[in-house]
Design a protein around this motif. Structure first.
Motif, PDB file in Angstrom:
ATOM      1  N   ALA A   1       0.582   7.012  -6.522  1.00 24.59           N
ATOM      2  CA  ALA A   1      -0.571   7.901  -6.697  1.00 24.59           C
ATOM      3  C   ALA A   1      -0.191   9.339  -6.356  1.00 24.59           C
ATOM      4  O   ALA A   1      -0.602  10.281  -7.046  1.00 24.59           O
ATOM      5  CB  ALA A   1      -1.729   7.437  -5.811  1.00 24.59           C
ATOM      6  N   HIS A   2       0.591   9.516  -5.298  1.00 22.33           N
ATOM      7  CA  HIS A   2       1.012  10.847  -4.876  1.00 22.33           C
ATOM      8  C   HIS A   2       1.814  11.558  -5.967  1.00 22.33           C
ATOM      9  O   HIS A   2       1.649  12.755  -6.195  1.00 22.33           O
ATOM     10  CB  HIS A   2       1.837  10.747  -3.582  1.00 22.33           C
ATOM     11  CG  HIS A   2       2.196  12.076  -3.026  1.00 22.33           C
ATOM     12  ND1 HIS A   2       3.440  12.635  -3.213  1.00 22.33           N
ATOM     13  CD2 HIS A   2       1.466  12.963  -2.310  1.00 22.33           C
ATOM     14  CE1 HIS A   2       3.456  13.823  -2.632  1.00 22.33           C
ATOM     15  NE2 HIS A   2       2.284  14.036  -2.070  1.00 22.33           N
TER      16      HIS A   2
ATOM     17  N   GLN B   1       0.518   4.112  -2.694  1.00 22.16           N
ATOM     18  CA  GLN B   1       0.261   5.496  -2.269  1.00 22.16           C
ATOM     19  C   GLN B   1       1.308   6.446  -2.846  1.00 22.16           C
ATOM     20  O   GLN B   1       0.984   7.531  -3.315  1.00 22.16           O
ATOM     21  CB  GLN B   1       0.261   5.601  -0.737  1.00 22.16           C
ATOM     22  CG  GLN B   1      -0.927   4.990  -0.066  1.00 22.16           C
ATOM     23  CD  GLN B   1      -2.145   5.900  -0.084  1.00 22.16           C
ATOM     24  OE1 GLN B   1      -2.119   7.012  -0.594  1.00 22.16           O
ATOM     25  NE2 GLN B   1      -3.228   5.397   0.478  1.00 22.16           N
ATOM     26  N   ASP B   2       2.572   6.045  -2.799  1.00 22.70           N
ATOM     27  CA  ASP B   2       3.643   6.873  -3.368  1.00 22.70           C
ATOM     28  C   ASP B   2       3.430   7.105  -4.851  1.00 22.70           C
ATOM     29  O   ASP B   2       3.595   8.228  -5.348  1.00 22.70           O
ATOM     30  CB  ASP B   2       5.014   6.215  -3.142  1.00 22.70           C
ATOM     31  CG  ASP B   2       5.473   6.273  -1.697  1.00 22.70           C
ATOM     32  OD1 ASP B   2       4.897   7.064  -0.917  1.00 22.70           O
ATOM     33  OD2 ASP B   2       6.408   5.513  -1.364  1.00 22.70           O
TER      34      ASP B   2
ATOM     35  N   THR C   1      -8.054   1.564  -1.366  1.00 24.93           N
ATOM     36  CA  THR C   1      -7.212   0.735  -2.227  1.00 24.93           C
ATOM     37  C   THR C   1      -7.661  -0.709  -2.114  1.00 24.93           C
ATOM     38  O   THR C   1      -7.813  -1.238  -1.015  1.00 24.93           O
ATOM     39  CB  THR C   1      -5.728   0.834  -1.815  1.00 24.93           C
ATOM     40  OG1 THR C   1      -5.333   2.202  -1.838  1.00 24.93           O
ATOM     41  CG2 THR C   1      -4.841   0.026  -2.728  1.00 24.93           C
TER      42      THR C   1
ATOM     43  N   PHE D   1       0.828  -1.213   0.000  1.00 23.91           N
ATOM     44  CA  PHE D   1       0.000   0.000   0.000  1.00 23.91           C
ATOM     45  C   PHE D   1       0.858   1.257   0.000  1.00 23.91           C
ATOM     46  O   PHE D   1       0.517   2.238  -0.659  1.00 23.91           O
ATOM     47  CB  PHE D   1      -0.968   0.015   1.186  1.00 23.91           C
ATOM     48  CG  PHE D   1      -2.131  -0.914   1.011  1.00 23.91           C
ATOM     49  CD1 PHE D   1      -2.873  -0.928  -0.162  1.00 23.91           C
ATOM     50  CD2 PHE D   1      -2.504  -1.763   2.028  1.00 23.91           C
ATOM     51  CE1 PHE D   1      -3.942  -1.785  -0.322  1.00 23.91           C
ATOM     52  CE2 PHE D   1      -3.584  -2.624   1.880  1.00 23.91           C
ATOM     53  CZ  PHE D   1      -4.300  -2.630   0.703  1.00 23.91           C
ATOM     54  N   ALA D   2       1.954   1.225   0.716  1.00 23.13           N
ATOM     55  CA  ALA D   2       2.838   2.397   0.745  1.00 23.13           C
ATOM     56  C   ALA D   2       3.370   2.690  -0.650  1.00 23.13           C
ATOM     57  O   ALA D   2       3.413   3.851  -1.078  1.00 23.13           O
ATOM     58  CB  ALA D   2       3.987   2.171   1.728  1.00 23.13           C
TER      59      ALA D   2
ATOM     60  N   VAL E   1      -5.882   9.173  -2.784  1.00 21.04           N
ATOM     61  CA  VAL E   1      -6.495   7.851  -2.694  1.00 21.04           C
ATOM     62  C   VAL E   1      -7.453   7.790  -1.508  1.00 21.04           C
ATOM     63  O   VAL E   1      -7.082   8.122  -0.387  1.00 21.04           O
ATOM     64  CB  VAL E   1      -5.407   6.758  -2.556  1.00 21.04           C
ATOM     65  CG1 VAL E   1      -6.029   5.386  -2.378  1.00 21.04           C
ATOM     66  CG2 VAL E   1      -4.472   6.784  -3.754  1.00 21.04           C
ATOM     67  N   ASP E   2      -8.680   7.357  -1.768  1.00 21.02           N
ATOM     68  CA  ASP E   2      -9.661   7.151  -0.706  1.00 21.02           C
ATOM     69  C   ASP E   2      -9.678   5.705  -0.227  1.00 21.02           C
ATOM     70  O   ASP E   2      -9.917   5.427   0.938  1.00 21.02           O
ATOM     71  CB  ASP E   2     -11.069   7.502  -1.193  1.00 21.02           C
ATOM     72  CG  ASP E   2     -11.259   8.988  -1.416  1.00 21.02           C
ATOM     73  OD1 ASP E   2     -10.618   9.780  -0.702  1.00 21.02           O
ATOM     74  OD2 ASP E   2     -12.042   9.348  -2.305  1.00 21.02           O
TER      75      ASP E   2
END
Length: 168
Positions: A119-120, A116-117, A129, A112-113, A126-127
């Motif tokens: 997507a960032h 998230q990176d 995943t 997930f990290a 992100v709401d």
């Protein structure tokens, strides 16, 4: 209706309420039906199985009960199958066999990290995943004519999981 025969409308309200099941009763029933299944099952499957078990639950009750159990962290929704399974452990994603519907749980805390990176970097907030990968499990891939005989074994236990994959 004959005169003098009992009517539901005239029944004592306390007796009518006593026949209603509590949310805890519904939770226990749905959890038992999920535990008895050897694969993720839909809300309608749960409703059908409740009828067979002699404890009928209508689909609306099933959905409310599942929502409560998901909030409590006891049930997981397999999004791409529109099905539910017991959440026996924390996991980060799953592998779904399209032939037998067996589900293998992925355990990779960094997954997930990393997502998230990524997507960032695109400026995306992100709401939620969901990581679900579809394909063919090892057992189905090794059989010319796949069947579901191995299904329970694959969903709930696998004595030799690949690294970072935990069989449920």
């Amino acid at each position: 209706m004959h005169a003098g025969s009992p009517s539901l409308h005239g029944a004592n309200p306390k007796l009518r309420l006593a026949a209603r099941r509590t949310p805890e009763d519904l939770d226990a029933l749905v959890l038992n039906l999920l535990a008895a299944s050897n694969r993720p099952i839909s809300a309608y499957d749960i409703s059908d199985r409740s009828i067979v078990a002699g404890q009928s639950i209508v689909p609306n009750q099933v959905y409310r009960t599942l929502a409560r159990l998901i909030d409590q962290g006891l049930v997981h929704r397999v999004e791409s199958l529109s099905a539910y399974m017991l959440k026996q452990q924390s996991f980060d994603g799953c592998l779904i066999c399209d032939q037998c519907q067996a589900v293998q749980i992925l355990s990779d805390p960094d997954l997930f990290a990393r997502l998230q990176d990524c997507a960032h970097r695109f400026g995306f907030a992100v709401d939620r995943t969901v990581v679900e990968m579809h394909g063919c499990c090892r057992d189905c891939a090794t059989h010319d004519h796949p069947n579901r005989e191995h299904e329970a074994k694959r969903v709930f236990s696998d004595s030799t999981p690949p690294p970072n994959i935990i069989g449920v």
